[in-house]
Scaffold this motif. Structure first.
Motif, PDB file in Angstrom:
ATOM      1  N   HIS A  65     -15.809   5.432   6.466  1.00 32.55           N
ATOM      2  CA  HIS A  65     -15.829   5.537   7.532  1.00 32.55           C
ATOM      3  C   HIS A  65     -14.378   4.287   7.584  1.00 32.55           C
ATOM      4  CE1 HIS A  65     -18.074   7.950  10.288  1.00 32.55           C
ATOM      5  NE2 HIS A  65     -19.689   7.038   9.009  1.00 32.55           N
ATOM      6  N   SER A  66     -14.726   3.092   6.472  1.00 30.36           N
ATOM      7  CA  SER A  66     -13.770   2.107   6.465  1.00 30.36           C
ATOM      8  C   SER A  66     -12.409   2.581   5.570  1.00 30.36           C
ATOM      9  CB  SER A  66     -13.872   0.957   5.497  1.00 30.36           C
ATOM     10  OG  SER A  66     -15.428   0.365   6.100  1.00 30.36           O
ATOM     11  N   LEU A  67     -13.028   3.664   4.725  1.00 32.77           N
ATOM     12  CA  LEU A  67     -11.473   4.099   4.202  1.00 32.77           C
ATOM     13  C   LEU A  67     -10.572   5.416   5.594  1.00 32.77           C
ATOM     14  CD1 LEU A  67     -12.801   5.909   1.131  1.00 32.77           C
ATOM     15  CD2 LEU A  67     -11.296   3.544   1.697  1.00 32.77           C
ATOM     16  N   ARG A  68     -11.155   5.744   6.221  1.00 37.86           N
ATOM     17  CA  ARG A  68     -10.031   6.572   7.195  1.00 37.86           C
ATOM     18  C   ARG A  68      -9.927   5.608   8.410  1.00 37.86           C
ATOM     19  NH1 ARG A  68     -15.374   9.339   7.768  1.00 37.86           N
ATOM     20  NH2 ARG A  68     -14.788  11.598   6.933  1.00 37.86           N
ATOM     21  N   PHE A  69     -10.178   4.223   8.228  1.00 40.48           N
ATOM     22  CA  PHE A  69      -9.737   3.253   9.272  1.00 40.48           C
ATOM     23  C   PHE A  69      -8.982   2.775   8.266  1.00 40.48           C
ATOM     24  CE2 PHE A  69      -9.147  -1.487   9.770  1.00 40.48           C
ATOM     25  CZ  PHE A  69      -9.419  -1.622  11.282  1.00 40.48           C
ATOM     26  N   TYR A  70      -8.515   2.457   6.744  1.00 45.08           N
ATOM     27  CA  TYR A  70      -7.687   1.851   6.212  1.00 45.08           C
ATOM     28  C   TYR A  70      -6.337   2.750   6.686  1.00 45.08           C
ATOM     29  CZ  TYR A  70     -10.165  -2.483   4.339  1.00 45.08           C
ATOM     30  OH  TYR A  70     -10.551  -3.550   3.952  1.00 45.08           O
ATOM     31  N   GLU A  97      -6.117   1.838  -6.380  1.00 43.76           N
ATOM     32  CA  GLU A  97      -6.229  -0.246  -6.617  1.00 43.76           C
ATOM     33  C   GLU A  97      -5.583  -0.576  -5.295  1.00 43.76           C
ATOM     34  OE1 GLU A  97      -6.603  -2.097  -9.135  1.00 43.76           O
ATOM     35  OE2 GLU A  97      -8.285  -0.258  -9.663  1.00 43.76           O
ATOM     36  N   TRP A  98      -4.660  -0.372  -5.116  1.00 41.79           N
ATOM     37  CA  TRP A  98      -3.881  -0.836  -3.575  1.00 41.79           C
ATOM     38  C   TRP A  98      -5.367  -0.795  -2.221  1.00 41.79           C
ATOM     39  CZ3 TRP A  98       0.339  -2.538  -1.891  1.00 41.79           C
ATOM     40  CH2 TRP A  98       0.585  -3.040  -1.287  1.00 41.79           C
ATOM     41  N   LEU A  99      -6.156  -0.061  -2.296  1.00 43.70           N
ATOM     42  CA  LEU A  99      -6.987  -0.276  -1.972  1.00 43.70           C
ATOM     43  C   LEU A  99      -7.255  -1.917  -1.962  1.00 43.70           C
ATOM     44  CD1 LEU A  99      -8.583   2.972  -1.020  1.00 43.70           C
ATOM     45  CD2 LEU A  99      -8.081   1.073   0.910  1.00 43.70           C
ATOM     46  N   ARG A 100      -8.512  -1.785  -3.218  1.00 49.47           N
ATOM     47  CA  ARG A 100      -8.532  -3.274  -3.489  1.00 49.47           C
ATOM     48  C   ARG A 100      -8.041  -3.851  -3.378  1.00 49.47           C
ATOM     49  NH1 ARG A 100     -12.382  -1.510  -7.835  1.00 49.47           N
ATOM     50  NH2 ARG A 100     -12.147   0.192  -9.097  1.00 49.47           N
ATOM     51  N   ILE A 101      -6.792  -4.044  -3.585  1.00 46.16           N
ATOM     52  CA  ILE A 101      -6.122  -5.306  -2.869  1.00 46.16           C
ATOM     53  C   ILE A 101      -6.063  -5.335  -0.824  1.00 46.16           C
ATOM     54  CG2 ILE A 101      -3.326  -6.295  -2.580  1.00 46.16           C
ATOM     55  CD1 ILE A 101      -2.580  -4.225  -4.909  1.00 46.16           C
ATOM     56  N   CYS A 102      -6.006  -4.116  -0.377  1.00 50.57           N
ATOM     57  CA  CYS A 102      -6.000  -4.368   1.384  1.00 50.57           C
ATOM     58  C   CYS A 102      -7.339  -4.493   1.220  1.00 50.57           C
ATOM     59  CB  CYS A 102      -6.108  -3.319   1.746  1.00 50.57           C
ATOM     60  SG  CYS A 102      -3.989  -3.008   1.597  1.00 50.57           S
ATOM     61  N   ILE A 115      -1.622  -7.404   6.741  1.00 50.00           N
ATOM     62  CA  ILE A 115      -2.021  -6.468   5.467  1.00 50.00           C
ATOM     63  C   ILE A 115      -0.355  -4.783   6.160  1.00 50.00           C
ATOM     64  CG2 ILE A 115      -2.878  -4.784   4.657  1.00 50.00           C
ATOM     65  CD1 ILE A 115      -5.426  -7.062   5.269  1.00 50.00           C
ATOM     66  N   ARG A 116      -0.605  -4.551   6.890  1.00 57.07           N
ATOM     67  CA  ARG A 116       0.747  -3.492   8.097  1.00 57.07           C
ATOM     68  C   ARG A 116       1.628  -3.842   7.317  1.00 57.07           C
ATOM     69  NH1 ARG A 116      -0.788  -3.202  12.647  1.00 57.07           N
ATOM     70  NH2 ARG A 116      -2.216  -2.004  12.251  1.00 57.07           N
ATOM     71  N   ARG A 117       2.090  -4.895   7.369  1.00 62.45           N
ATOM     72  CA  ARG A 117       3.318  -5.476   7.624  1.00 62.45           C
ATOM     73  C   ARG A 117       3.558  -5.615   5.983  1.00 62.45           C
ATOM     74  NH1 ARG A 117       8.335  -4.435   7.847  1.00 62.45           N
ATOM     75  NH2 ARG A 117       9.947  -6.691   7.566  1.00 62.45           N
ATOM     76  N   PHE A 118       2.458  -5.602   5.410  1.00 60.34           N
ATOM     77  CA  PHE A 118       3.371  -6.331   3.517  1.00 60.34           C
ATOM     78  C   PHE A 118       2.927  -5.301   3.273  1.00 60.34           C
ATOM     79  CE2 PHE A 118       0.782  -6.649  -0.705  1.00 60.34           C
ATOM     80  CZ  PHE A 118       2.084  -7.389  -1.260  1.00 60.34           C
ATOM     81  N   ALA A 119       2.010  -3.633   3.351  1.00 61.70           N
ATOM     82  CA  ALA A 119       2.690  -2.482   3.286  1.00 61.70           C
ATOM     83  C   ALA A 119       3.336  -1.694   3.788  1.00 61.70           C
ATOM     84  CB  ALA A 119       0.755  -1.497   3.758  1.00 61.70           C
ATOM     85  N   ASP A 120       3.921  -1.651   5.187  1.00 54.93           N
ATOM     86  CA  ASP A 120       5.671  -0.939   5.036  1.00 54.93           C
ATOM     87  C   ASP A 120       6.229  -2.228   4.418  1.00 54.93           C
ATOM     88  OD1 ASP A 120       4.466   0.041   7.543  1.00 54.93           O
ATOM     89  OD2 ASP A 120       5.374  -1.750   8.612  1.00 54.93           O
ATOM     90  N   LEU A 121       6.177  -3.806   3.893  1.00 59.52           N
ATOM     91  CA  LEU A 121       7.738  -3.513   3.944  1.00 59.52           C
ATOM     92  C   LEU A 121       7.199  -2.693   1.534  1.00 59.52           C
ATOM     93  CD1 LEU A 121       7.273  -7.530   4.000  1.00 59.52           C
ATOM     94  CD2 LEU A 121       9.027  -5.610   4.528  1.00 59.52           C
ATOM     95  N   VAL A 122       5.566  -2.699   1.062  1.00 54.46           N
ATOM     96  CA  VAL A 122       6.134  -2.070  -0.612  1.00 54.46           C
ATOM     97  C   VAL A 122       6.697  -0.703  -0.338  1.00 54.46           C
ATOM     98  CG1 VAL A 122       4.248  -1.441  -2.005  1.00 54.46           C
ATOM     99  CG2 VAL A 122       4.310  -3.802  -0.765  1.00 54.46           C
ATOM    100  N   ARG A 123       6.198   0.250   0.952  1.00 51.84           N
ATOM    101  CA  ARG A 123       6.164   1.377   1.155  1.00 51.84           C
ATOM    102  C   ARG A 123       8.112   1.276   0.835  1.00 51.84           C
ATOM    103  NH1 ARG A 123       2.053   2.140   4.168  1.00 51.84           N
ATOM    104  NH2 ARG A 123       3.017   1.640   5.878  1.00 51.84           N
ATOM    105  N   LEU A 124       8.424   0.385   1.470  1.00 53.82           N
ATOM    106  CA  LEU A 124       9.920   0.288   1.531  1.00 53.82           C
ATOM    107  C   LEU A 124      10.668   0.318   0.333  1.00 53.82           C
ATOM    108  CD1 LEU A 124      10.486  -1.232   4.859  1.00 53.82           C
ATOM    109  CD2 LEU A 124      11.198   0.648   4.443  1.00 53.82           C
TER     110      LEU A 124
END
Length: 174
Positions: A65-70, A97-102, A115-124
């Motif tokens: 459930h937590s993974l689905r939440f992420y 590995e990315w999930l470990r960071i999150c 965290i979402r903003r950080f992930a968005d920036l990495v994706r960019l």
């Protein structure tokens, strides 16, 4: 084309499309935690989304459930987790590995929106490292401040425990 070959081809196409659409680059230092003089930007591997949601949950000590939440919250490096022919989620080692960071960011108190903003920036991809660094430095300072406060609390608790130990020890020796 037979059914299994067709499914394999569809999976490869979906994996490759998902990887291409999100400009998946990530700082090697963030994933590998290797000291480097400059962050190396690397194309994420397109292949091997090979772990099931249960395997990843067990490996990371999270619930499915937590993974689905992420995933729902947009915290993954790819906007859509890879799926197998039966529609089941498949995760790569890079995802893990990315999930470990999150998980570390979340456990240390970083808000989901940050965290979402950080992930968005990495994706960019490259070009926004200053903003990523600012997010991490701001959070780092919050964690340092929190640790300092907790250490002060620990000192108070330790002193109070010592008072009770001394009291109990002196009252039993009389």
């Amino acid at each position: 084309m037979n059914n299994s070959a067709s499914t394999a081809s569809q999976n490869e196409t979906a994996s490759s499309t998902s990887t291409h659409e999100t400009s998946d680059t990530i700082n090697d230092k963030a994933i590998n935690d290797e000291p480097q003089t400059q962050p190396a930007m690397t194309k994420l591997p397109q292949a091997s989304a090979q772990l099931s949601i249960g395997e990843v949950a067990e490996r990371l000590g999270l619930s499915v459930h937590s993974l689905r939440f992420y995933e729902r919250e947009g915290l993954m490096l790819t906007l859509k987790v890879s799926r197998d022919g039966g529609g089941r989620r498949r995760y790569s080692e890079v995802d893990v590995e990315w999930l470990r960071i999150c998980i570390c960011l979340r456990a240390s108190g970083m808000p989901i929106a940050q965290i979402r903003r950080f992930a968005d920036l990495v994706r960019l991809g490259p070009g926004n490292e200053h903003e990523r660094l600012a997010i991490l430095k701001e959070h780092q300072q919050r964690v340092v401040d929190q640790m300092q406060h907790l250490n002060e609390c620990l000192d108070v608790i330790t002193n109070k425990a010592n008072v009770y130990e001394n009291y109990i020890s002196s009252s039993t020796s009389n």
